[in-house]
Design a protein around this motif. Structure first.
Motif, PDB file in Angstrom:
ATOM      1  N   LEU A 111       0.491  -6.069  -3.301  1.00 27.80           N
ATOM      2  CA  LEU A 111      -0.705  -5.255  -3.114  1.00 27.80           C
ATOM      3  C   LEU A 111      -1.553  -5.817  -1.972  1.00 27.80           C
ATOM      4  O   LEU A 111      -1.574  -7.025  -1.725  1.00 27.80           O
ATOM      5  CB  LEU A 111      -1.522  -5.219  -4.401  1.00 27.80           C
ATOM      6  CG  LEU A 111      -0.840  -4.586  -5.620  1.00 27.80           C
ATOM      7  CD1 LEU A 111      -1.746  -4.672  -6.832  1.00 27.80           C
ATOM      8  CD2 LEU A 111      -0.469  -3.136  -5.338  1.00 27.80           C
ATOM      9  N   ASP A 123       0.959   3.594 -15.235  1.00 23.70           N
ATOM     10  CA  ASP A 123       0.181   3.387 -14.010  1.00 23.70           C
ATOM     11  C   ASP A 123      -0.148   4.707 -13.318  1.00 23.70           C
ATOM     12  O   ASP A 123      -1.250   4.883 -12.790  1.00 23.70           O
ATOM     13  CB  ASP A 123       0.967   2.483 -13.045  1.00 23.70           C
ATOM     14  CG  ASP A 123       1.132   1.078 -13.590  1.00 23.70           C
ATOM     15  OD1 ASP A 123       0.360   0.701 -14.499  1.00 23.70           O
ATOM     16  OD2 ASP A 123       2.034   0.354 -13.112  1.00 23.70           O
ATOM     17  N   ALA A 149      -3.922   6.186 -12.762  1.00 25.42           N
ATOM     18  CA  ALA A 149      -4.467   6.534 -11.448  1.00 25.42           C
ATOM     19  C   ALA A 149      -5.042   7.941 -11.455  1.00 25.42           C
ATOM     20  O   ALA A 149      -6.067   8.213 -10.821  1.00 25.42           O
ATOM     21  CB  ALA A 149      -3.379   6.409 -10.384  1.00 25.42           C
ATOM     22  N   ASP A 188      -7.867   7.696  -8.513  1.00 28.40           N
ATOM     23  CA  ASP A 188      -7.592   6.713  -7.462  1.00 28.40           C
ATOM     24  C   ASP A 188      -6.327   7.166  -6.736  1.00 28.40           C
ATOM     25  O   ASP A 188      -5.218   6.756  -7.051  1.00 28.40           O
ATOM     26  CB  ASP A 188      -7.396   5.330  -8.099  1.00 28.40           C
ATOM     27  CG  ASP A 188      -7.345   4.222  -7.057  1.00 28.40           C
ATOM     28  OD1 ASP A 188      -7.117   4.539  -5.872  1.00 28.40           O
ATOM     29  OD2 ASP A 188      -7.518   3.040  -7.429  1.00 28.40           O
ATOM     30  N   SER A 193      -5.230   6.720  -3.607  1.00 25.55           N
ATOM     31  CA  SER A 193      -4.470   5.743  -2.820  1.00 25.55           C
ATOM     32  C   SER A 193      -3.568   4.906  -3.740  1.00 25.55           C
ATOM     33  O   SER A 193      -2.434   4.565  -3.378  1.00 25.55           O
ATOM     34  CB  SER A 193      -5.413   4.837  -2.023  1.00 25.55           C
ATOM     35  OG  SER A 193      -6.269   4.122  -2.891  1.00 25.55           O
ATOM     36  N   ARG A 194      -4.077   4.602  -4.926  1.00 20.68           N
ATOM     37  CA  ARG A 194      -3.261   3.861  -5.897  1.00 20.68           C
ATOM     38  C   ARG A 194      -2.107   4.733  -6.389  1.00 20.68           C
ATOM     39  O   ARG A 194      -0.984   4.241  -6.575  1.00 20.68           O
ATOM     40  CB  ARG A 194      -4.132   3.419  -7.067  1.00 20.68           C
ATOM     41  CG  ARG A 194      -3.379   2.605  -8.129  1.00 20.68           C
ATOM     42  CD  ARG A 194      -4.328   1.943  -9.102  1.00 20.68           C
ATOM     43  NE  ARG A 194      -3.599   1.270 -10.172  1.00 20.68           N
ATOM     44  CZ  ARG A 194      -3.548   1.684 -11.441  1.00 20.68           C
ATOM     45  NH1 ARG A 194      -4.227   2.769 -11.804  1.00 20.68           N
ATOM     46  NH2 ARG A 194      -2.865   1.024 -12.338  1.00 20.68           N
ATOM     47  N   ARG A 202       0.535   4.544  -3.785  1.00 26.43           N
ATOM     48  CA  ARG A 202       1.183   3.236  -3.754  1.00 26.43           C
ATOM     49  C   ARG A 202       2.139   3.069  -4.936  1.00 26.43           C
ATOM     50  O   ARG A 202       3.262   2.572  -4.789  1.00 26.43           O
ATOM     51  CB  ARG A 202       0.117   2.140  -3.750  1.00 26.43           C
ATOM     52  CG  ARG A 202       0.658   0.745  -3.514  1.00 26.43           C
ATOM     53  CD  ARG A 202      -0.482  -0.227  -3.260  1.00 26.43           C
ATOM     54  NE  ARG A 202      -1.414  -0.306  -4.355  1.00 26.43           N
ATOM     55  CZ  ARG A 202      -2.674   0.161  -4.323  1.00 26.43           C
ATOM     56  NH1 ARG A 202      -3.150   0.725  -3.251  1.00 26.43           N
ATOM     57  NH2 ARG A 202      -3.466   0.045  -5.371  1.00 26.43           N
TER      58      ARG A 202
END
Length: 974
Positions: free
Chosen positions: A164, A936, A940, A945, A947-948, A951
């Motif tokens: 990260l 996850d 998000a 979130d 951008s998370r 990713r």
């Protein structure tokens, strides 16, 4: 020894020793798959610790060391925290075991440890531990130095490490920045205690360079530090010269922030001055390696201290003169190093605030013109050069042309033109006196004239008139004639202001078509002369007409098209009242040929088909016609204020009307010929795009033809033209023209859906791509009307079924289509992209054209579709990402789709993802990995979130694809 270990050793032996290429490729494939397995950790460790010293095991050791680096980079997630500590200790032990070499194994182990250190925050005091283990014993210092060298390189350049961003910033600071001063002191101690051991000194300098390059050693910390002087001193050593050059260049580069680093620059500059004498010695000895190194140093200094050079021209002139000497050197690879500096210096000096300083550099840039002309010479043994070497030199000449342009900016065009003029005059005088003059001596200054053309003023009347007169006196050599013709081409804008040269230049260019080596230059020159002097050439139109139809019988391909464009520019300059007559003069012979050809139908010969539709080595009547109508449209920019009902018909439209029956017959007879249809569609595209308003009366007829011929041929080019029609003529929601466009797309869709039902999507990727681009164009203009149309649901479903296609362009058009739908649903109040025409802008949806009820109805349709098909859509996206999508597919659109879906339908999206991922049955996807991703991903979404979310998706796909490809390779090899 396990069976896998034996297999590993055998495959490594095959890879490095077998003469069977197919067997080596098979071994390489097996070993790549092996490296991705969990078993590779153990086997690599066993092989490296094995006491055997056979050649086979030696190769296996090297491969095992590389395997550790590969797995620490990509597969560390296979090990828990305890196993990672064990791995670290094992690697440290192996590094000690191989302290005496081989060097490659030491490097790979150090890279593995550096990568591991970045990903193990629990590993504290990394540098201290290495210093304790390897820094006190002369036998092991090389291990410490190698680790110190690769640590910043690995941390700053290995972008494959899955970490990260925040963790990376923290850990890199701990490993590099916080240790930089300590590392500098360690290296200094080792260097000062190295005696005369240059191998040892080289390793220290390599470490120092690596840390400098990473930016973690503050340049201010080497002020008054012995390392600065020692680095320059090392230039005197042949063994240390290359690394010393790298270090000095890096020091200079790090001091380019002049105000902050001025104290260091004050120590560097006095050390640069003596290097000029060393440079001259290296040139006298023709030591290219030394010259290259000094050239790099002086050029780095010039680029880094550019502001000081300009502000203190007299004090820093020595640096500039040293770079001039490097530019004059015979090795062109060394010469090339200096070019960026000359461009930056010229760009800076040309700024108005430096007008008074520019004069101080005029002599420098004037000298550069002489140097460039010298370098431009082709060698006398050109026939001995390979084709590749000739191509490289041609490319280099064009780069030198940029230096000549910069020279004109600073020294002035008159000064620069005087150089090639004087050379040409001298060579012609020598020739007149009976001396033999090689063609290279004349061609080089001609090329320089061509290169400087863009920087010479229109009104220049000192040298260019004399140069133009000289061209008539040049020897009749094809290389010289070619270069002289391109000089005329480059100065056509100048000729516009000096029309007395037009008759001579036209004759000069025309005669060039008699020589096959010169005809390409003649075609280019004619194009630019006619473009820049079009009004002045109208009186020559009858001669051009005669010339055109004579020369087009022998020209082919690009040359033919450039000559066609040339005469088209002159035709376009004719007054409107006489334009139709001029057009007919050039177009009617083409039309007659096409009419005769179309009437032959199936009886046409292959040559006649080639002549009509064009190939690389034949004439192309349709392409000629399309060029004419394009050039005339460009020259007479049509505006949207033209009154369609004014009764004035554009002359090109008159020509197009006259040709319309011929086009129709061509479509009937040859519409299924892919090449002819593409050229014909290009003509249609120019009609639609360049004559948007004037062509409108013919639009219904074109649309009808496109529907019919697409139904008959299923060729994608007709959908391409249809897309242009939609882009140009769709107005707004609910207008008559827009509804006509919607009906047009619906009729084309009937054929498209029939095609999709009868063929696999993989067999028609080009048709699928253009069909979805057509729907994107319509949706962008009328999203509300389109959403409520009968065709929308069918297109949506077709898009879902075609997501399995793997051809990138077709797949991308489908993904863009769905992304456009979601963008509209996410922001329905913003009108989508308007038609691409002058005077139109993006405007918000107005209640006068769209009611709130119709908008809500459209949004309801979108919601219904996504909720109905969301699971299958996301399943196709994820399975595509995991299994079938090309690796180079543009993922930005896909991530936007995931973001919009998650934002619009958060609860549904969480449910869809959970269901899709849990239902994937693949041994490469563990339950833990599934649950972790679902947790996850949904977290998000809840936290918005995005951008998370991106990713997490990227990491999940990357890890899975790597494991999946590894297992597939293993299966293929078994």
């Amino acid at each position: 020894m396990t069976n896998t270990t034996e297999k590993f050793l055998a495959e490594v032996n095959t890879l490095y020793n077998s003469r069977d290429k197919a067997r080596r490729e098979q071994a390489d494939s097996w070993l790549q798959a092996f490296q991705k397995t969990s078993e590779a950790w153990t086997i690599a460790n066993q092989v490296l610790r094995s006491p055997q010293l056979t050649p086979e095991s030696e190769a296996a050791r090297h491969f095992s060391a590389g395997t550790f680096r590969q797995k620490v980079t990509l597969d560390l997630n296979q090990l828990d925290v305890t196993a990672r500590i064990t791995l670290r200790d094992s690697l440290l032990e192996l590094l000690y075991q191989y302290r005496s070499g081989p060097r490659l194994i030491i490097t790979q182990l150090c890279l593995s440890l550096a990568c591991l250190a970045l990903q193990m925050p629990e590993w504290q005091n990394v540098l201290h531990q290495f210093t304790e283990l390897y820094g006190k014993n002369p036998e092991t210092v090389n291990c410490l130095l190698e680790f110190l060298k690769v640590l910043p390189e690995e941390i700053n350049t290995n972008n494959r490490i899955p970490i990260l961003d925040e963790d990376y910033r923290v850990r890199s600071r701990q490993l590099l920045t916080d240790n930089s001063n300590e590392v500098l002191q360690i290296l200094l101690v080792y260097l000062q205690n190295s005696g005369t051991n240059t191998d040892y000194q080289k390793k220290v300098f390599e470490c120092f360079h690596s840390w400098l390059q990473s930016g973690d050693i503050a340049i201010s910390s080497i002020k008054n530090n012995p390392f600065l002087g020692l680095s320059f001193d090392a230039l005197q050593s042949d063994e240390l010269y290359d690394i010393a050059v790298d270090v000095v260049c890096e020091i200079i580069f790090e001091t380019q922030d002049i105000p902050e680093t001025m104290p260091v620059i004050e120590q560097i500059y006095p050390r640069l001055l003596p290097l000029r004498a060393a440079l001259k010695r290296a040139m006298e000895e023709d030591n290219e390696d030394k010259v290259r190194g000094y050239c790099r140093i002086f050029t780095h200094a010039g680029e880094s201290y550019l502001d000081l050079i300009v502000q203190h021209a007299d004090d820093f002139r020595s640096i500039v003169e040293s770079i001039v000497e490097c530019t004059a050197y015979h090795d062109t690879e060394i010469v090339r190093i200096t070019f960026y500096f000359w461009h930056r210096l010229a760009d800076t000096l040309y700024q108005p605030r430096h007008a008074n300083i520019k004069d101080k550099f005029k002599d420098i840039y004037s000298n550069l013109v002489d140097i460039m002309i010298k370098h431009l010479h082709y060698p006398k043994d050109l026939s001995n050069w390979s084709a590749e070497k000739r191509d490289e030199f041609r490319e280099f000449r064009h780069v030198m042309g940029d230096v000549l342009k910069d020279s004109c900016l600073i020294a002035g065009s008159a000064e620069c033109l005087s150089k090639p003029f004087a050379t040409l005059a001298r060579q012609l005088a020598n020739s007149a006196n009976g001396s033999t003059v090689d063609w290279q001596e004349i061609e080089a200054p001609l090329f320089s004239l061509r290169a400087m053309g863009s920087e010479v003023e229109d009104e220049e009347d000192v040298y260019l008139p004399q140069i133009m007169q000289l061209l008539q006196q040049l020897p009749d050599h094809p290389k010289i004639r070619y270069a002289a013709t391109l000089v005329i081409s480059r100065y056509s804008y100048w000729t516009r202001h000096h029309p007395q040269f037009i008759p001579y230049q036209l004759n000069f260019i025309s005669s060039g078509f008699d020589n096959e080596e010169v005809s390409a230059a003649a075609a280019l020159a004619l194009k630019y002369l006619c473009k820049d002097c079009s009004e002045l050439l109208i009186e020559y139109l009858p001669q051009l007409h005669h010339f055109y139809f004579n020369v087009t019988n022998t020209l082919h391909g690009v040359d033919l098209f450039e000559v066609t464009e040339a005469v088209s520019h002159v035709v376009a300059a004719v007054r409107s009242a006489e334009l139709l007559e001029a057009l007919q003069m050039f177009c009617l012979p083409i039309a007659r040929y096409l009419h005769e050809f179309a009437n032959k139908g199936s009886a046409a010969t292959d040559k006649e088909i080639r002549d009509a539709c064009g190939e690389q080595l034949s004439s192309d009547k349709l392409e000629q016609f399309s060029i004419i109508i394009r050039v005339i449209a460009d020259s007479r920019k049509e505006t949207n204020t033209v009154d369609v009902n004014s009764g004035l018909v554009h002359p090109c439209i008159t020509m197009i009307k006259d040709l319309w029956p011929v086009f129709d017959l061509l479509l009937v007879q040859f519409g299924s010929d892919s090449h002819l249809s593409e050229i014909l569609c290009k003509c249609f595209k120019y009609c639609v795009v360049f004559y948007r308003i004037s062509f409108r009366p013919l639009l219904p007829d074109l649309m009808e033809r496109l529907v019919t011929v697409f139904g008959q041929t299923r060729l994608s080019c007709y959908l391409w033209v249809a897309t242009k029609c939609v882009q140009e003529y769709s107005d707004d929601e609910g207008t008559e023209m827009t509804m006509a466009m919607l009906s047009f797309v619906e009729r084309l869709s009937v054929t498209m859906f029939s095609l999709l039902n009868g063929k696999k999507s993989a067999d028609i990727p080009d048709v699928i791509e253009d069909y979805f681009r057509l729907n994107i164009a319509l949706f962008e203009n009328i999203p509300i009307t389109y959403s409520q149309s009968a065709v929308f649901l069918s297109v949506f479903q077709a898009g879902l079924s075609c997501l399995t296609i793997q051809q990138p362009d077709a797949l991308f058009s489908i993904i863009v289509f769905f992304n456009k739908l979601l963008k509209f649903r996410a922001d329905p109040k913003q009108k989508q992209k308007q038609k691409q025409s002058p005077g139109t802008i993006n405007v918000p949806i107005s209640s006068t054209s769209v009611t709130e009820a119709t908008l809500n109805a459209a949004l309801s349709i979108h919601d219904s579709l996504w909720k109905q098909y969301g699971t299958s859509f996301l399943e196709s996206i994820f399975k595509g990402l995991m299994y079938t999508f090309p690796r180079d597919i543009q993922h930005t659109e896909i991530h936007e789709i995931l973001r919009f879906l998650s934002k619009l339908y958060p609860l549904e999206c969480q449910q869809w993802i959970s269901e899709i991922i849990q239902n994937i049955q693949d041994s490469n996807l563990t339950s833990e990995a599934k649950n972790g991703f679902i947790r996850d991903f949904n977290s998000a979404i809840r936290g918005q979130d995005w951008s998370r979310l991106r990713r997490i998706t990227n990491d999940f796909i990357a890890v899975f694809r790597r494991r999946y490809l590894a297992s597939r390779q293993r299966r293929d090899n078994e």
